[in-house]
Design a protein around this motif. Structure first.
Motif, PDB file in Angstrom:
ATOM      1  N   LEU A  56     -14.497  25.139  25.879  1.00  0.00           N
ATOM      2  CA  LEU A  56     -14.047  23.861  25.342  1.00  0.00           C
ATOM      3  C   LEU A  56     -14.161  23.812  23.818  1.00  0.00           C
ATOM      4  O   LEU A  56     -13.366  23.158  23.151  1.00  0.00           O
ATOM      5  CB  LEU A  56     -14.878  22.730  25.967  1.00  0.00           C
ATOM      6  N   LEU A  57     -15.098  24.547  23.277  1.00  0.00           N
ATOM      7  CA  LEU A  57     -15.359  24.514  21.839  1.00  0.00           C
ATOM      8  C   LEU A  57     -14.182  25.045  21.017  1.00  0.00           C
ATOM      9  O   LEU A  57     -13.898  24.510  19.938  1.00  0.00           O
ATOM     10  CB  LEU A  57     -16.629  25.314  21.536  1.00  0.00           C
ATOM     11  N   ALA A  58     -13.463  26.041  21.508  1.00  0.00           N
ATOM     12  CA  ALA A  58     -12.345  26.623  20.747  1.00  0.00           C
ATOM     13  C   ALA A  58     -11.233  25.604  20.553  1.00  0.00           C
ATOM     14  O   ALA A  58     -10.733  25.411  19.436  1.00  0.00           O
ATOM     15  CB  ALA A  58     -11.817  27.863  21.452  1.00  0.00           C
ATOM     16  N   GLY A  59     -10.828  24.949  21.608  1.00  0.00           N
ATOM     17  CA  GLY A  59      -9.746  23.966  21.512  1.00  0.00           C
ATOM     18  C   GLY A  59     -10.150  22.720  20.761  1.00  0.00           C
ATOM     19  O   GLY A  59      -9.385  22.191  19.936  1.00  0.00           O
ATOM     20  N   ALA A  60     -11.352  22.243  21.016  1.00  0.00           N
ATOM     21  CA  ALA A  60     -11.826  21.034  20.333  1.00  0.00           C
ATOM     22  C   ALA A  60     -11.974  21.287  18.834  1.00  0.00           C
ATOM     23  O   ALA A  60     -11.652  20.419  18.014  1.00  0.00           O
ATOM     24  CB  ALA A  60     -13.148  20.577  20.925  1.00  0.00           C
ATOM     25  N   GLY A  61     -12.434  22.466  18.476  1.00  0.00           N
ATOM     26  CA  GLY A  61     -12.559  22.805  17.057  1.00  0.00           C
ATOM     27  C   GLY A  61     -11.205  22.858  16.368  1.00  0.00           C
ATOM     28  O   GLY A  61     -11.050  22.413  15.227  1.00  0.00           O
ATOM     29  N   PHE A  62     -10.204  23.398  17.071  1.00  0.00           N
ATOM     30  CA  PHE A  62      -8.857  23.426  16.514  1.00  0.00           C
ATOM     31  C   PHE A  62      -8.345  21.999  16.310  1.00  0.00           C
ATOM     32  O   PHE A  62      -7.769  21.683  15.262  1.00  0.00           O
ATOM     33  CB  PHE A  62      -7.921  24.204  17.438  1.00  0.00           C
ATOM     34  N   ALA A  63      -8.527  21.127  17.277  1.00  0.00           N
ATOM     35  CA  ALA A  63      -8.056  19.740  17.165  1.00  0.00           C
ATOM     36  C   ALA A  63      -8.785  19.010  16.039  1.00  0.00           C
ATOM     37  O   ALA A  63      -8.165  18.245  15.286  1.00  0.00           O
ATOM     38  CB  ALA A  63      -8.252  19.011  18.485  1.00  0.00           C
ATOM     39  N   ILE A  64     -10.063  19.253  15.891  1.00  0.00           N
ATOM     40  CA  ILE A  64     -10.818  18.630  14.794  1.00  0.00           C
ATOM     41  C   ILE A  64     -10.316  19.146  13.449  1.00  0.00           C
ATOM     42  O   ILE A  64     -10.163  18.379  12.495  1.00  0.00           O
ATOM     43  CB  ILE A  64     -12.330  18.882  14.971  1.00  0.00           C
TER      44      ILE A  64
END
Length: 188
Positions: A56-64
């Motif tokens: 989940l961290l990879a996608g959430a970091g991209f969105a942030i």
């Protein structure tokens, strides 16, 4: 010395005005700077995701990263930023897969399989980050950039149309063109 202090205090110093202007204006990135922010957030969070085992961290970091870049990019460069998240997402995914596959058997096969699997797993985050960027940039004045680009393109098309609409041949006069007309069987 007392006279000097009085003379310097009566004259306004340029430093406070510059400091006030710098404090009043927020950080403004260029379009390329915003792209670097998205790429950096994608790579850092992608690596953390792989090392910590939290996908989940990879996608959430991209969105942030997309949201931060959309808020920090200057209004004149919003159009550049809006069109870049898909390519930046691919580049960040490739960089993360290359870094984590390096030294683990076949590099080409590992990177290819890793990129395809990661893109398939994180595609919703790509769409969310892109949509988030578009929504934020629309609220910050993206349509103004689109109108300016449309006006520039319309001006270029109008100029080309006028240029090609009625070409003038300076090398031939009307009398010589009638004399030069070829008959049915003649070849020039």
């Amino acid at each position: 010395m007392r006279g000097r202090r009085g003379a310097s205090s009566s004259r306004p110093s340029p430093r406070p005005a510059a400091a006030a202007a710098a404090a009043a204006s927020p950080v403004a990135l260029t379009g390329r700077g915003g792209i670097v922010v998205i790429f950096g957030a994608g790579v850092v969070c992608g690596l953390l995701s792989r090392w910590l085992g939290v996908p989940l961290l990879a996608g959430a970091g991209f969105a942030i990263g997309c949201a931060l870049a959309a808020f920090a990019t200057r209004p004149a460069d919003l159009l550049t930023l809006v069109v870049s998240p898909p390519l930046v997402f691919f580049a960040a995914t490739f960089a993360v897969e290359f870094a984590t596959t390096l030294g683990n058997g076949s590099l080409m096969r590992g990177v290819t399989v890793g990129v395809l699997a990661t893109l398939a797993a994180t595609a919703p985050w790509l769409f969310f980050g892109t949509l988030l960027t578009v929504v934020i940039c629309l609220s910050r004045g993206l349509m103004t950039n689109v109108r300016e680009l449309r006006d520039k393109l319309a001006g270029v098309r109008l100029f080309e149309k006028e240029e090609n609409e009625n070409p003038v041949r300076w090398d031939e006069s009307p009398t010589t063109t009638q004399e030069r007309r070829l008959h049915h069987g003649e070849v020039d």
